[in-house]
Write an enzyme that holds these catalytic residues in place. Structure first.
Site, PDB file in Angstrom:
ATOM      1  N   ASP A 160       0.836  -1.199   0.000  1.00 26.84           N
ATOM      2  CA  ASP A 160       0.000   0.000   0.000  1.00 26.84           C
ATOM      3  C   ASP A 160       0.880   1.263   0.000  1.00 26.84           C
ATOM      4  OD1 ASP A 160      -2.348   1.483   0.116  1.00 26.84           O
ATOM      5  OD2 ASP A 160      -3.240   0.187   1.625  1.00 26.84           O
ATOM      6  N   ASP A 221     -10.335   2.022  -3.007  1.00 24.85           N
ATOM      7  CA  ASP A 221     -10.868   0.745  -2.524  1.00 24.85           C
ATOM      8  C   ASP A 221     -12.299   0.505  -2.986  1.00 24.85           C
ATOM      9  OD1 ASP A 221      -8.522   0.506  -1.163  1.00 24.85           O
ATOM     10  OD2 ASP A 221      -9.401   0.573   0.844  1.00 24.85           O
TER      11      ASP A 221
END
Ligand SMILES: *[C@@H]1O[C@H](CO)[C@@H](O)[C@H](O)[C@H]1NC(C)=O
Ligand SMILES: *[C@@H]1O[C@H](CO)[C@@H](O)[C@H](O)[C@H]1NC(C)=O
Ligand SMILES: *[C@@H]1O[C@H](CO)[C@@H](O)[C@H](O)[C@H]1NC(C)=O
Length: 408
Positions: A160, A221
């Site tokens: 990430d 997301d």
């Protein structure tokens, strides 16, 4: 007009199979598996929520389900941990460690368990000083962390990009972690979020991303909703001139998890996600509760003919060829001149609407030179049979649903 624009500008690029991806021999077809984030998020309270907290037990139970309920056999091989597995500090040698209460055996024991069952283990870390949920990040420790993952027997890393402050070095950071993973000598799929974070301040060179990452996230997301699915599809189509040529064996655009089997999608919307994720050659990482999933969603996720479109060895990512009259038409070139075609009804009122599919509307007419065989795979299997070049087919498509065809 979408079609013409696409044909003139980028058609030529698509004649070639994808550019060579990251040369680690991995993810030659899109990764398939399970990833905890969308369904289980950062639930760390195992007292109040023992069955759904991020713990060794949750992953062992999912591993058991993957083996006993046909998921592994269907191709879903990677069991992936997302954020919130970490202890709040590194150990005395600066190594990462799992939360000692929730993962009493540590990641090594979990990896052994997963491997014993024929599965592979994915883990999560972050380029910055902290993970998105605030646990210790990898910044300053890329080599140590890559080696720690290799020592534990990890098979995939999702990397990430939260809490990274030196934006001008973000791309170098993603490259460095790729090199660090390679140097461990262990086969570790590298799933990065480089473009998602880099796009905010620079023009991303997708050719280069594909040389360093096995897959990469481009967009925020996913959530358990039709709105979210539509946003991902429209975003991907809008950027397809950049995204599609970068994809190929070893290197995939990642539109994020499959949310099929959860709460937010109707049956037709589940069909749309499965069909389009296959057309987009997306990693098929489910985020759902395999201990409690209905038979219809299970059958959809395990549909071998649909999975074969996603996993086609040519590795071409599909693209939108037409958008109009509230229909979206996508196609994906397959091995041997075959083609997968999807038609989505974007009108969210009324009943099924008829879409007239003809060869002329398809961009890649390679199939059907003499005659072609058309099989509908979704929403249910149906063999339309042989057609010649002048075929036209009237397809009923439900609101927010998709018809997926294979043309051989
Ligand atoms: C990447 O690695 C090089 C060589 O070790 C190092 O000089 C550089 O500082 C690293 N950059 C980042 C952002 O990690
Ligand atoms: C490391 O990179 C080299 C050169 O790209 C490649 O041949 C090798 O398979 C890679 N090894 C691993 C473990 O990823
Ligand atoms: C993009 O990256 C590739 C591979 O590293 C490189 O060959 C190419 O020149 C780059 N393109 C641009 C526009 O910088």
């Amino acid at each position: 007009m979408d079609t013409v624009w696409w044909l003139l500008s980028f058609g030529a690029l698509l004649c070639l199979p994808g550019v060579p991806g990251l040369d680690n021999g991995l993810a030659r077809t899109p990764v398939m598996g399970w990833l905890h984030w969308e369904r289980f998020m950062c639930e760390t309270d195992c007292v109040r929520n023992p069955n759904n907290c991020i713990s060794e037990q949750l992953f062992m139970q999912m591993a058991d389900m993957m083996v006993s309920n046909g998921w592994l056999k269907a191709g879903y091989k990677y069991l992936c941990i997302d954020d919130c597995w970490l202890a709040t500090a590194r150990d005395e040698k600066h190594r990462l460690q799992a939360d000692p209460i929730r993962f009493p055996g540590g990641i090594k024991k979990l990896a052994d368990y997963v491997h014993f069952h024929g599965l592979l283990l994915g883990i999560y870390q972050d380029l910055g000083i902290k993970t998105c949920a605030g646990y210790p990040g990898s910044q300053g420790f890329y080599e140590l962390d890559a080696q720690t993952f290799a020592d534990w027997g990890v098979d995939l890393l999702k990397f990430d990009g939260c809490y990274y402050e030196n934006l001008e070095q973000l791309e170098e950071g993603y490259r460095n972690m790729s090199i660090a993973l390679n140097r461990t000598g262990r086969n570790i799929v590298y799933s990065c979020e480089w473009p998602l974070y880099a796009r905010r301040f620079t023009k991303v060179n997708y050719t280069q991303v594909a040389e360093y990452c096995n897959s990469w996230r481009n967009f925020d997301d996913i959530q358990d909703s039709w709105t979210s699915i539509k946003m991902v599809l429209d975003f991907t189509a809008a950027l397809q001139e950049q995204l599609v040529p970068a994809a190929g064996p070893g290197a995939w655009n990642d539109p994020d998890m499959l949310v099929i089997g959860n709460f937010g999608l109707s049956w037709d919307q589940e069909v749309t996600q499965m069909a389009l994720w296959s057309i987009m050659a997306a990693p098929l990482l489910m985020s759902n509760d395999l201990r409690d999933i209905n038979p219809r969603s299970t059958a959809l996720l395990q549909n071998q003919e649909v999975i074969a479109i996603n996993q086609d060895p040519l590795g071409a990512q599909g693209y939108r060829v037409f958008k109009g009259d509230n229909f979206d038409l996508w196609e994906k070139p397959l091995t041997g001149g075959s083609l997968a075609v999807s038609v989505t009804n974007r009108q969210e009122i009324g009943g099924a609407r008829q879409f007239l599919l003809s060869r002329g509307i398809l961009w890649k007419g390679l199939a059907c030179k003499n005659k072609c065989y058309i099989t509908q795979l979704l929403p249910r299997r149906y063999e339309y049979g042989y057609f010649n070049e002048t075929f036209s087919l009237l397809l009923p498509v439900n609101p927010s649903g998709t018809v997926l065809l294979r043309v051989d």
